[in-house]
Design a protein around this motif. Structure first.
Motif, PDB file in Angstrom:
ATOM      1  N   ASP A   1      -8.020  -7.261  11.527  1.00 24.16           N
ATOM      2  CA  ASP A   1      -8.023  -6.110  10.624  1.00 24.16           C
ATOM      3  C   ASP A   1      -6.630  -5.483  10.517  1.00 24.16           C
ATOM      4  OD1 ASP A   1     -10.675  -6.463  10.138  1.00 24.16           O
ATOM      5  OD2 ASP A   1     -11.377  -4.736  11.290  1.00 24.16           O
ATOM      6  N   ASP A   2      -5.953  -5.354  11.648  1.00 27.62           N
ATOM      7  CA  ASP A   2      -4.637  -4.707  11.617  1.00 27.62           C
ATOM      8  C   ASP A   2      -3.616  -5.571  10.892  1.00 27.62           C
ATOM      9  OD1 ASP A   2      -3.175  -2.261  13.088  1.00 27.62           O
ATOM     10  OD2 ASP A   2      -1.814  -3.985  13.039  1.00 27.62           O
ATOM     11  N   LEU A   3      -3.631  -6.870  11.146  1.00 28.96           N
ATOM     12  CA  LEU A   3      -2.693  -7.769  10.481  1.00 28.96           C
ATOM     13  C   LEU A   3      -2.873  -7.741   8.966  1.00 28.96           C
ATOM     14  CD1 LEU A   3      -2.962 -10.782  12.947  1.00 28.96           C
ATOM     15  CD2 LEU A   3      -0.868  -9.486  12.489  1.00 28.96           C
ATOM     16  N   LEU A   4      -4.106  -7.762   8.527  1.00 27.41           N
ATOM     17  CA  LEU A   4      -4.385  -7.776   7.098  1.00 27.41           C
ATOM     18  C   LEU A   4      -4.178  -6.405   6.467  1.00 27.41           C
ATOM     19  CD1 LEU A   4      -5.322  -9.315   4.617  1.00 27.41           C
ATOM     20  CD2 LEU A   4      -7.688  -8.819   5.282  1.00 27.41           C
ATOM     21  N   ALA A   5      -4.551  -5.341   7.188  1.00 25.46           N
ATOM     22  CA  ALA A   5      -4.460  -3.994   6.620  1.00 25.46           C
ATOM     23  C   ALA A   5      -3.019  -3.613   6.297  1.00 25.46           C
ATOM     24  CB  ALA A   5      -5.073  -2.977   7.584  1.00 25.46           C
ATOM     25  N   SER A   6      -2.094  -3.945   7.191  1.00 24.15           N
ATOM     26  CA  SER A   6      -0.701  -3.596   6.946  1.00 24.15           C
ATOM     27  C   SER A   6      -0.155  -4.332   5.728  1.00 24.15           C
ATOM     28  CB  SER A   6       0.143  -3.927   8.177  1.00 24.15           C
ATOM     29  OG  SER A   6       1.491  -3.607   7.952  1.00 24.15           O
ATOM     30  N   LYS A   7      -0.480  -5.602   5.623  1.00 21.06           N
ATOM     31  CA  LYS A   7      -0.039  -6.393   4.470  1.00 21.06           C
ATOM     32  C   LYS A   7      -0.603  -5.803   3.175  1.00 21.06           C
ATOM     33  CE  LYS A   7      -0.756 -11.058   2.522  1.00 21.06           C
ATOM     34  NZ  LYS A   7       0.626 -11.436   2.171  1.00 21.06           N
ATOM     35  N   THR A   8      -1.905  -5.490   3.182  1.00 18.88           N
ATOM     36  CA  THR A   8      -2.551  -4.936   1.994  1.00 18.88           C
ATOM     37  C   THR A   8      -1.982  -3.571   1.632  1.00 18.88           C
ATOM     38  OG1 THR A   8      -4.588  -6.121   2.554  1.00 18.88           O
ATOM     39  CG2 THR A   8      -4.769  -4.296   0.988  1.00 18.88           C
ATOM     40  N   ASP A   9      -1.791  -2.719   2.636  1.00 16.62           N
ATOM     41  CA  ASP A   9      -1.230  -1.383   2.393  1.00 16.62           C
ATOM     42  C   ASP A   9       0.115  -1.459   1.680  1.00 16.62           C
ATOM     43  OD1 ASP A   9      -3.388  -0.269   3.661  1.00 16.62           O
ATOM     44  OD2 ASP A   9      -2.325   0.178   5.536  1.00 16.62           O
ATOM     45  N   LEU A  10       0.997  -2.308   2.187  1.00 16.26           N
ATOM     46  CA  LEU A  10       2.354  -2.391   1.648  1.00 16.26           C
ATOM     47  C   LEU A  10       2.361  -3.034   0.266  1.00 16.26           C
ATOM     48  CD1 LEU A  10       4.222  -3.462   4.910  1.00 16.26           C
ATOM     49  CD2 LEU A  10       4.365  -1.242   3.776  1.00 16.26           C
ATOM     50  N   GLU A  11       1.574  -4.084   0.088  1.00 16.72           N
ATOM     51  CA  GLU A  11       1.552  -4.754  -1.210  1.00 16.72           C
ATOM     52  C   GLU A  11       0.969  -3.849  -2.295  1.00 16.72           C
ATOM     53  OE1 GLU A  11       1.443  -9.504  -0.107  1.00 16.72           O
ATOM     54  OE2 GLU A  11      -0.459  -8.501  -0.529  1.00 16.72           O
ATOM     55  N   GLN A  12      -0.120  -3.186  -1.991  1.00 17.47           N
ATOM     56  CA  GLN A  12      -0.747  -2.329  -2.987  1.00 17.47           C
ATOM     57  C   GLN A  12       0.008  -1.018  -3.160  1.00 17.47           C
ATOM     58  OE1 GLN A  12      -4.887  -1.881  -1.938  1.00 17.47           O
ATOM     59  NE2 GLN A  12      -5.387  -4.019  -2.412  1.00 17.47           N
ATOM     60  N   GLY A  13       0.543  -0.470  -2.073  1.00 14.21           N
ATOM     61  CA  GLY A  13       1.236   0.811  -2.149  1.00 14.21           C
ATOM     62  C   GLY A  13       2.603   0.731  -2.780  1.00 14.21           C
ATOM     63  N   LEU A  14       3.279  -0.424  -2.615  1.00 18.44           N
ATOM     64  CA  LEU A  14       4.647  -0.553  -3.111  1.00 18.44           C
ATOM     65  C   LEU A  14       4.793  -1.592  -4.216  1.00 18.44           C
ATOM     66  CD1 LEU A  14       6.493  -0.442   0.352  1.00 18.44           C
ATOM     67  CD2 LEU A  14       6.299   1.418  -1.304  1.00 18.44           C
ATOM     68  N   GLY A  15       3.751  -2.354  -4.476  1.00 17.54           N
ATOM     69  CA  GLY A  15       3.823  -3.368  -5.518  1.00 17.54           C
ATOM     70  C   GLY A  15       4.765  -4.499  -5.191  1.00 17.54           C
TER      71      GLY A  15
END
Length: 389
Positions: A117-131
């Motif tokens: 969950d942590d590995l995926l959440a950080s990737k998703t947060d950054l990709e969606q939050g910063l494009g």
């Protein structure tokens, strides 16, 4: 490492961790003036949340991306924070240990879920939050499970989920591990050199130079430190000699030479003075601390020993006086294919021809040992290494 691009010599990657303001504001003007780029690994729980005096905000990260000088990648979401690992409140690393919760230790499946969950959440947060595209991860504290306290299975699980989520990972090499990256190694795990805050520019250049590949033949005169690094124990280089000794609470020491990891078939000789202790060991094909071959010399015997994935095996031994405390001797080790030979003063002492095929390359190292703590010490001078004939 993946073979997609040939890098020029003396290439390097400049990386920063955590997504802190002090990793950006003093650095960015320097990057701009030199036309350099850098990577910053961001803790997404901090970098995309509220304004902070310590961590970079979302708007600051967006400005960094617009500059073209910064590449934003992942440093986890909550995995940088220490976790409680037992009922007494001891702390451990996120990717190494089982969490203590609800008056019990989490089970294996809960560990898997927390890590993935942590590995995926950080990737998703950054990709969606910063494009942006996030394909790289820097392990907090350089720990991908290898430093576990309470869960030996953590390393395999963490590696499995990390490779499923990211294309590359970065970590600081630990003691006993050469700092260079080689095409023959796992291309997913990229080692980094941690810059000491006390270093100046000359210190950094010296470390980088020491990590360059050392060609054969090679002569070491110990005029300065050319890349000797401790796996454990203490050492000093002065008066054109290296002194290796055990710490007061340890039985031995081990030192290896950076920039020699790709060596394969060679003869290494060194002038050795055993100051105190039971044995001196000349190591060849040192890949890392759990993998190498060695000639172990004592006052009454010598043996060839291989270490593969930390498992020791004696390949050959002989009962013969080989090294005397208080006297200089020339110790030698020859590795050629699957053959290993040990020499004292150019005399062949013992040889073996069945070296494990996985130990097919690696550099040189030295070890001292004694049964009594703090009682092993050796001085080494004038090392010569040449290709085997």
């Amino acid at each position: 490492a993946a073979g997609h691009k040939e890098l020029p010599q003396r290439s390097f990657m400049l990386t920063f961790d955590d997504g802190r303001k002090d990793g950006y504001y003093p650095v960015d003007p320097v990057l701009n003036s030199l036309h350099y780029q850098a990577v910053i690994f961001v803790i997404s729980d901090h970098g995309l949340s509220q304004e902070s005096d310590y961590y970079l905000s979302k708007s600051e990260l967006e400005e960094m991306i617009k500059s073209g000088r910064w590449n934003i990648q992942s440093h986890g979401k909550h995995s940088h924070d220490p976790i409680i690992i037992d009922k007494d409140g001891a702390q451990g690393h996120f990717f190494s240990d089982l969490l203590w919760k609800d008056d019990r230790q989490e089970n294996k499946e809960e560990f898997k879920e927390r890590v993935s969950d942590d590995l995926l959440a950080s990737k998703t947060d950054l990709e969606q939050g910063l494009g942006i595209r996030v394909d790289s991860f820097a392990f907090p504290f350089g720990d991908y499970g290898q430093d576990t306290t309470n869960f030996p299975g953590s390393e395999a699980i963490t590696k499995d989920f990390a490779t499923k989520t990211y294309a590359l990972s970065f970590y600081q090499g630990s003691k006993g591990l050469p700092s260079n990256n080689y095409p023959s190694e796992d291309p997913f795990f990229i080692k980094r050199i941690k810059v000491d805050p006390a270093w100046d520019g000359e210190d950094l250049l010296h470390v980088l130079e020491n990590n360059l590949e050392k060609p054969l033949p090679y002569h070491e005169d110990f005029s300065i430190n050319h890349g000797w690094s401790p796996a454990w124990g203490e050492f000093a280089i002065e008066d054109h000699a290296l002194t290796a000794k055990a710490a007061s609470d340890a039985t031995g020491s081990m030192l290896f030479l950076e920039g020699t990891n790709t060596w394969k078939d060679y003869l290494a000789t060194a002038t050795v003075h055993l100051v105190k202790g039971a044995s001196f060991t000349l190591v060849a094909r040192y890949h890392n601390e759990p993998n190498y071959v060695s000639c172990i010399f004592t006052e009454h015997a010598a043996r060839v020993e291989e270490v593969v994935q930390s498992k020791r095996k004696i390949l050959a031994q002989t009962a013969k006086k080989t090294i005397l405390r208080g006297r200089d001797v020339q110790a030698g080790i020859l590795v050629n294919g699957s053959m290993v030979s040990c020499f004292i003063n150019r005399e062949l002492i013992v040889t073996a021809s069945d070296l494990n095929q996985t130990i097919d390359h690696g550099g040189i190292a030295f070890k001292t040992w004694d049964l009594m703590e703090g009682n092993s010490e050796a001085r080494v001078e004038h090392i010569y290494i040449e290709e085997a004939h």
